[in-house]
Design a protein around this motif. Structure first.
Motif, PDB file in Angstrom:
ATOM      1  N   ASP A  18       0.822  -1.210   0.000  1.00 50.46           N
ATOM      2  CA  ASP A  18       0.000   0.000   0.000  1.00 50.46           C
ATOM      3  C   ASP A  18       0.859   1.265   0.000  1.00 50.46           C
ATOM      4  OD1 ASP A  18       0.894   0.065   2.607  1.00 50.46           O
ATOM      5  OD2 ASP A  18      -1.084   0.379   3.502  1.00 50.46           O
ATOM      6  N   ALA A  21      -0.097   4.045  -2.863  1.00 54.14           N
ATOM      7  CA  ALA A  21      -1.376   4.755  -2.850  1.00 54.14           C
ATOM      8  C   ALA A  21      -1.498   5.587  -1.584  1.00 54.14           C
ATOM      9  CB  ALA A  21      -2.524   3.748  -2.931  1.00 54.14           C
ATOM     10  N   VAL A  26      -5.422  -1.263   1.311  1.00 53.54           N
ATOM     11  CA  VAL A  26      -5.262  -2.134   0.148  1.00 53.54           C
ATOM     12  C   VAL A  26      -4.225  -3.233   0.407  1.00 53.54           C
ATOM     13  CG1 VAL A  26      -3.469  -0.812  -1.067  1.00 53.54           C
ATOM     14  CG2 VAL A  26      -5.210  -2.055  -2.384  1.00 53.54           C
ATOM     15  N   ASP A 103      -1.739  -2.485  -4.035  1.00 55.81           N
ATOM     16  CA  ASP A 103      -1.992  -1.422  -5.006  1.00 55.81           C
ATOM     17  C   ASP A 103      -1.293  -1.731  -6.325  1.00 55.81           C
ATOM     18  OD1 ASP A 103       0.613   0.096  -5.314  1.00 55.81           O
ATOM     19  OD2 ASP A 103       0.375   0.404  -3.158  1.00 55.81           O
ATOM     20  N   HIS A 144       1.490   4.109  -7.684  1.00 53.67           N
ATOM     21  CA  HIS A 144       0.484   3.233  -8.292  1.00 53.67           C
ATOM     22  C   HIS A 144      -0.144   3.858  -9.536  1.00 53.67           C
ATOM     23  CE1 HIS A 144      -3.594   4.604  -6.264  1.00 53.67           C
ATOM     24  NE2 HIS A 144      -2.836   5.638  -6.568  1.00 53.67           N
ATOM     25  N   ASP A 231      -7.222  -4.122 -12.522  1.00 45.93           N
ATOM     26  CA  ASP A 231      -7.509  -3.264 -11.375  1.00 45.93           C
ATOM     27  C   ASP A 231      -9.018  -3.303 -11.157  1.00 45.93           C
ATOM     28  OD1 ASP A 231      -8.074  -1.039  -9.708  1.00 45.93           O
ATOM     29  OD2 ASP A 231      -6.280   0.012 -10.400  1.00 45.93           O
ATOM     30  N   GLU A 276      -5.795  -3.778  -6.190  1.00 43.27           N
ATOM     31  CA  GLU A 276      -6.533  -2.637  -5.638  1.00 43.27           C
ATOM     32  C   GLU A 276      -7.815  -3.007  -4.898  1.00 43.27           C
ATOM     33  OE1 GLU A 276      -5.492   0.407  -5.384  1.00 43.27           O
ATOM     34  OE2 GLU A 276      -3.879   0.652  -6.843  1.00 43.27           O
ATOM     35  N   ASN A 278      -9.612  -3.167  -1.642  1.00 50.39           N
ATOM     36  CA  ASN A 278      -9.420  -2.540  -0.330  1.00 50.39           C
ATOM     37  C   ASN A 278     -10.599  -2.903   0.567  1.00 50.39           C
ATOM     38  OD1 ASN A 278      -9.228  -0.809   1.905  1.00 50.39           O
ATOM     39  ND2 ASN A 278      -8.165   0.758   0.705  1.00 50.39           N
TER      40      ASN A 278
END
Length: 304
Positions: A18, A21, A26, A103, A144, A231, A276, A278
Motif C-alpha cells: 500500500d 497509494a 489495500v 496497489d 500506483h 484493477d 486494488e 481494499n
C-alpha cells in the motif's frame, strides 16, 4: 490460459503493498481475496494450485515517504525487484503466476517478472486509469499511477531498470480497457506512443465483445505471451466499491465476466494479477468476491 496448458499448475503470490497509494487498507487485499476462496475456486476447476504466501512489504509508518513526487521510491523498488525474481522463477517452473494485490504499483514487478522469459509480451490493462504518469506529470506522486509508464521504459531509472532490462513491453502490444479518468500528461503519452485505449465511450459504442476481439488481435500480434493486469476499479463502483480510487460509470459486472470469458476461450493468457481490492472500503467483501468470480471466468468457469 494457453489452450495446450489447460490444467497447468497455478502459483498464487500475494503482494500486500500500500506504499503506492494514499488510502490505507489495500495491503489487506490479498487476504480478502483468499478469504473469498480463490484457491478453492481454482481447485474446483481442476487446477493444481500452490499458494506461496505474501511478500514482506514495509509499512508506511516505519519509513519516510521521501521525494514528494515519487513516494516510497526505494521501498517500492526493493519489493518490485524481489517480485520480479519470484515471478521469473514461477514462469521457469512452467506454472501460471497469479498475483494478488495490493496497489497497482506491484505491476512494476509482475510485468518485469513475466517479461523476462518472453521475446515480446502482450499486455491487457483493465483499469479506470491509465497509470501512465511519471514524476513530472503525476498530480499526487503516488507510484500506483505510474506502473504502465514504467513498463514502457518511461520514468525513474530505478523503476524502469528493475529486472535489468527495459522496456518490458512495447506500445503496439498494449491495450487499456475501461479508462475514464486520465490526467493530461497521460493523454499526451497515449497520443505520442499510439497506445490503444478503449475508453468507456468505446465500450458503450462498440460493446464489450468487439472490444475484446480487437484487444486480442493487438496483444497477440507478434507476441509470445500475454499478461492481464486487472484493477478492480475498472469495474463500476456499484459492483466493486472496495477500491481506493473509484470512478463512476465503469464496466459492469456482466461485461467484466464477458471479457474474462472471451480471454479464457482465446487461450492467450500466460499470467495475471488482480489488484486494488481494499476491504476497509468494501461492503461485506463483495469486491474480493467479484475478483474471485472474475478469476474463475479467466480460468474457464462457465455458466453452462
Amino acid at each position: 490460459m494457453e489452450k495446450d496448458k489447460q490444467r497447468q499448475g497455478i502459483t498464487i503470490v500475494g503482494v500486500p503493498m500500500d506504499l503506492g497509494a494514499d488510502r490505507r487498507g489495500v495491503d489487506m487485499g490479498p487476504s480478502a481475496i483468499r478469504y473469498a476462496s480463490v484457491q478453492e475456486k481454482l481447485s474446483m476447476l481442476g487446477f493444481d494450485v500452490k499458494d506461496i504466501g505474501n511478500l514482506q512489504v514495509p509499512t508506511p509508518e516505519t519509513y519516510d515517504a521521501g521525494e514528494n513526487q515519487l513516494k516510497y521510491l526505494s521501498e517500492i523498488t526493493s519489493v518490485s525487484e524481489e517480485l520480479t525474481q519470484i515471478l521469473d522463477d514461477i514462469v521457469s517452473d512452467g506454472r501460471f503466476p497469479l498475483v494478488l494485490g495490493g496497489d497497482h504499483s506491484i505491476a512494476i514487478g509482475t510485468v518485469a517478472g513475466v517479461a523476462k522469459r518472453r521475446q515480446r509480451l502482450g499486455l491487457i490493462w483493465f483499469d479506470a486509469h491509465g497509470d501512465l504518469n511519471t514524476a513530472d506529470t503525476s498530480p499526487t506522486g503516488n507510484i500506483h499511477g505510474m506502473p504502465l509508464a514504467v513498463s514502457l521504459g518511461i520514468g525513474h531509472p530505478d523503476l524502469v531498470n528493475i529486472g535489468g532490462f527495459a522496456p518490458k513491453v512495447h506500445p503496439e502490444n498494449i491495450v487499456v480497457i475501461g479508462a475514464r479518468s486520465l490526467d493530461e500528461g497521460e493523454r499526451q503519452l497515449i497520443r505520442d506512443k499510439g497506445i490503444r485505449v478503449f475508453t468507456m465511450h468505446d465500450i458503450d459504442r462498440m460493446g464489450m465483445g468487439r472490444v475484446i476481439e480487437e484487444s486480442i488481435a493487438i496483444v497477440t500480434d507478434g507476441t509470445d505471451g500475454v499478461h492481464l493486469s486487472l484493477d478492480l476499479d475498472g469495474m463500476d463502483p456499484k459492483d466493486a466499491p472496495g477500491v481506493g480510487t473509484p470512478v463512476p460509470g465503469g464496466i459492469s459486472y456482466r461485461e467484466s465476466h464477458l471479457a474474462m470469458e472471451m480471454l479464457s476461450n482465446a487461450g492467450i493468457l500466460t499470467s495475471a494479477e488482480f489488484v486494488e481490492v481494499n476491504p476497509i472500503l468494501d461492503r461485506k467483501n463483495c469486491t474480493a468476491e467479484a475478483a474471485v468470480a472474475l478469476i474463475g471466468s479467466v480460468f474457464g468457469e462457465k455458466i453452462l
